[in-house]
Design an enzyme around this catalytic site. Structure first.
Site, PDB file in Angstrom:
ATOM      1  CG  ASN A 158      -8.639  -1.412  12.189  1.00 55.53           C
ATOM      2  OD1 ASN A 158      -7.708  -2.070  11.734  1.00 55.53           O
ATOM      3  ND2 ASN A 158      -9.106  -0.345  11.574  1.00 55.53           N
ATOM      4  CD  GLU A 166      -8.642   1.008   7.857  1.00 52.68           C
ATOM      5  OE1 GLU A 166      -8.549   0.094   8.688  1.00 52.68           O
ATOM      6  OE2 GLU A 166      -7.996   2.070   7.975  1.00 52.68           O
ATOM      7  CG  ASP A 216      -0.314  -0.461   2.495  1.00 50.79           C
ATOM      8  OD1 ASP A 216       0.925  -0.485   2.558  1.00 50.79           O
ATOM      9  OD2 ASP A 216      -1.047  -0.777   3.436  1.00 50.79           O
TER      10      ASP A 216
END
Ligand code: F6R
Length: 245
Positions: free
Chosen positions: A136, A143, A67
Site C-alpha cells: 500500500n 500507513e 519500527d
C-alpha cells in the site's frame, strides 16, 4: 532518484550491500537505519558474508531500526528485535549498546517514541536508511494518509498491512494491530536512503510511488523529494518502471 534494476532477489541484496558496505568502510562510525520484512534479508546475508570474510568492521557502527510491533515480547520470533538479531546483529560485531529497535513493550509509548527520536538525533542522524515498501506504499509503519511531518510515533496497522503480514503468523488474529515507527519526517532527515522492492506484487506500487503524484495516500512517494535516494528493485518489481528510467 537513482534506480537500479537487479536481475533477481539476491542481486538486489548484493547491490544494496555494496552501498551499505561503502558507507561502513568510509565512515566506520556511521549510523545505519534498518528495516525488517522479507525484502532486506538478502542484503543482510551479504553484509554478514562480507563481515565473515573480514571485509567489514561494525564495531563502531550504530543502528536504528524503523519500527517494532507493540506488545510482542522480544523473545517472540516475529518481533523485529528477534528478526534483527537472527538475521544480522548476532552474526556481526556490532555492539549490543549500539543497535536500537523501538521498545514496543514500553509502558509509555509516547515517551519511548520521543526518546527514540532523541537518540537518533544525538547519534548525529542516520547516514543511510534502508527501506522496504508495503504493497500500500507504506514505509516503516507509516500507513497511507499519515502526515508527512510526523516523527517517531505509535500507530495502528491498516487492514491491508495486517493482511500482508499475516503470512508470518499462525493466524491473522495473532498479528499485532499497533506498532511504534519512525515517522516520515524522521526518514526524510536521513542523509541517504536506499529503498528495496522484490517480486511482481510490488510492481504497481513501485511505479506509483516513484513515478506518480507525491501524495500522503502513497507514503513512499515523498521520497521523490529527498536529495539522495537509490531505488533498488529486482526485475519483477521493476517491470512497470523499466521504460521510465
Ligand atoms: C519493516 C517495515 C515495513 C516493510 C514493508 C515491506 O521494518 O518497516 O515497511 O519494509 O512492509 O515488507 P516486506 O519486505 O516483508 O515485503
Amino acid at each position: 532518484m537513482n534506480f537500479i534494476i537487479a536481475k533477481d532477489y539476491d542481486a538486489m541484496g548484493r547491490a544494496a550491500a555494496t552501498i551499505v558496505a561503502a558507507k561502513v568502510l568510509t565512515k566506520p562510525n556511521a549510523v545505519l537505519g534498518l528495516a525488517t520484512g522479507s525484502t532486506p534479508i538478502s542484503l543482510y546475508k551479504e553484509l554478514v558474508a562480507l563481515y565473515k570474510k573480514g571485509e567489514l568492521d561494525f564495531s563502531n557502527i550504530k543502528s536504528f531500526n524503523l519500527d517494532e510491533y507493540v506488545g510482542l515480547p522480544p523473545t517472540n520470533d516475529q518481533s523485529y528485535i528477534y528478526f534483527m538479531k537472527d538475521n544480522l546483529f548476532d552474526h556481526i560485531n556490532i555492539k549490543k549498546e549500539n543497535y536500537h529497535v523501538p521498545n514496543g513493550n514500553s509502558s509509555n509509548l509516547e515517551d519511548e517514541a520521543k526518546h527514540y527520536e532523541k537518540m537518533i538525533k544525538d547519534a548525529g542522524g542516520i547516514d543511510i536508511q534502508v527501506l522496504g515498501i508495503g504493497p500500500n506504499g507504506h514505509i516503516g509503519f507509516n500507513e497511507p494518509d499519515t502526515k508527512f511531518e510526523k516523527v517517531t510515533h505509535e500507530t495502528g496497522l491498516t487492514e491491508s498491512t495486517i493482511e500482508a503480514n499475516k503470512r508470518f503468523f499462525n493466524k491473522k488474529e495473532d498479528v499485532p494491530t499497533k506498532a511504534i515507527t519512525m515517522g516520515i519526517k524522521t526518514i526524510m532527515m536521513a542523509k541517504s536512503i536506499i529503498i528495496l522492492a522484490t517480486g511482481k506484487g510490488k510492481a504497481d506500487i513501485v511505479k506509483s510511488a516513484f513515478f506518480g503524484d507525491i501524495v500522503p495516500s502513497v507514503p513512499a512517494s515523498i521520497l521523490q523529494l529527498h536529495h539522495n535516494v537509490t531505488v533498488i528493485v529486482d526485475t519483477e518489481a521493476g517491470e512497470k518502471i523499466k521504460k521510465h528510467i
